[in-house]
Design a protein around this motif. Structure first.
Motif, PDB file in Angstrom:
ATOM      1  N   PRO A 299       7.655   5.435  -2.156  1.00  0.00           N
ATOM      2  CA  PRO A 299       8.322   4.208  -1.701  1.00  0.00           C
ATOM      3  C   PRO A 299       8.927   4.416  -0.317  1.00  0.00           C
ATOM      4  CG  PRO A 299       8.885   4.677  -3.978  1.00  0.00           C
ATOM      5  CD  PRO A 299       8.115   5.872  -3.460  1.00  0.00           C
ATOM      6  N   SER A 300       8.949   3.367   0.476  1.00  0.00           N
ATOM      7  CA  SER A 300       9.372   3.478   1.870  1.00  0.00           C
ATOM      8  C   SER A 300      10.793   4.009   2.020  1.00  0.00           C
ATOM      9  CB  SER A 300       9.227   2.143   2.588  1.00  0.00           C
ATOM     10  OG  SER A 300      10.038   1.164   1.974  1.00  0.00           O
TER      11      SER A 300
ATOM     12  N   ASN B 112       9.503  -3.493  -8.924  1.00  0.00           N
ATOM     13  CA  ASN B 112       8.126  -3.847  -8.608  1.00  0.00           C
ATOM     14  C   ASN B 112       7.215  -2.630  -8.696  1.00  0.00           C
ATOM     15  OD1 ASN B 112       6.005  -5.457  -7.768  1.00  0.00           O
ATOM     16  ND2 ASN B 112       6.591  -5.480  -5.625  1.00  0.00           N
TER      17      ASN B 112
ATOM     18  N   VAL C 142       6.934   0.759  -6.567  1.00  0.00           N
ATOM     19  CA  VAL C 142       7.060   0.517  -5.133  1.00  0.00           C
ATOM     20  C   VAL C 142       8.451   0.017  -4.750  1.00  0.00           C
ATOM     21  CG1 VAL C 142       4.608   0.169  -4.690  1.00  0.00           C
ATOM     22  CG2 VAL C 142       6.026  -1.789  -5.309  1.00  0.00           C
ATOM     23  N   GLU C 143       9.253  -0.397  -5.749  1.00  0.00           N
ATOM     24  CA  GLU C 143      10.595  -0.879  -5.437  1.00  0.00           C
ATOM     25  C   GLU C 143      11.513  -0.655  -6.625  1.00  0.00           C
ATOM     26  OE1 GLU C 143      12.779  -4.979  -3.879  1.00  0.00           O
ATOM     27  OE2 GLU C 143      10.711  -5.060  -4.572  1.00  0.00           O
TER      28      GLU C 143
ATOM     29  N   ALA D  74      18.444  -2.140  -6.073  1.00  0.00           N
ATOM     30  CA  ALA D  74      19.208  -1.744  -4.886  1.00  0.00           C
ATOM     31  C   ALA D  74      20.336  -0.770  -5.220  1.00  0.00           C
ATOM     32  CB  ALA D  74      19.768  -2.979  -4.194  1.00  0.00           C
TER      33      ALA D  74
END
Length: 110
Positions: free
Chosen positions: A8-9, A71, A79-80, A83
């Motif tokens: 993931p980014s 996600n 991928v997500e 938060a």
């Protein structure tokens, strides 16, 4: 053709931010830090694990609790995350953020 799972980014960005410091697994394993994640809302901590349950020597997100996952891609890779989930490390039963681990390792070497 072999498919390589992308991280993931947010993990890629954190790895760049903490390059060369104790905020990376490769730089803090000698001090008994284990890659982990924490839901800062609930306080729940999870060790980073391979799909077979073994602890991973770096941050992996695919075996985190389903309720943390926002996600997945078409191949079911995460991928997500929520938060409130942060990456960090566990050392002797205590969770450290990447910054705290970096600071700890820096104190060891100074």
């Amino acid at each position: 053709m072999m498919l390589v799972q992308q991280r993931p980014s947010f993990l890629v960005k954190e790895n760049q931010q903490y390059a060369g410091t104790g905020g990376l697994s490769e730089n803090n394993a000698h001090a008994r830090f284990v890659p982990a994640f924490k839901d800062s809302y609930t306080g729940q901590v999870e060790i980073s694990r391979y799909r077979d349950g073994r602890p991973a020597p770096f941050h992996l997100v695919d075996c985190l609790p389903d309720e943390w996952i926002i996600n997945r891609d078409l191949a079911s890779n995460v991928v997500e995350l929520k938060a409130t989930v942060i990456s960090g490390f566990v050392r002797l039963g205590r969770f450290f953020t990447r910054q705290e681990a970096s600071d700890f390792v820096e104190q060891l070497t100074s």
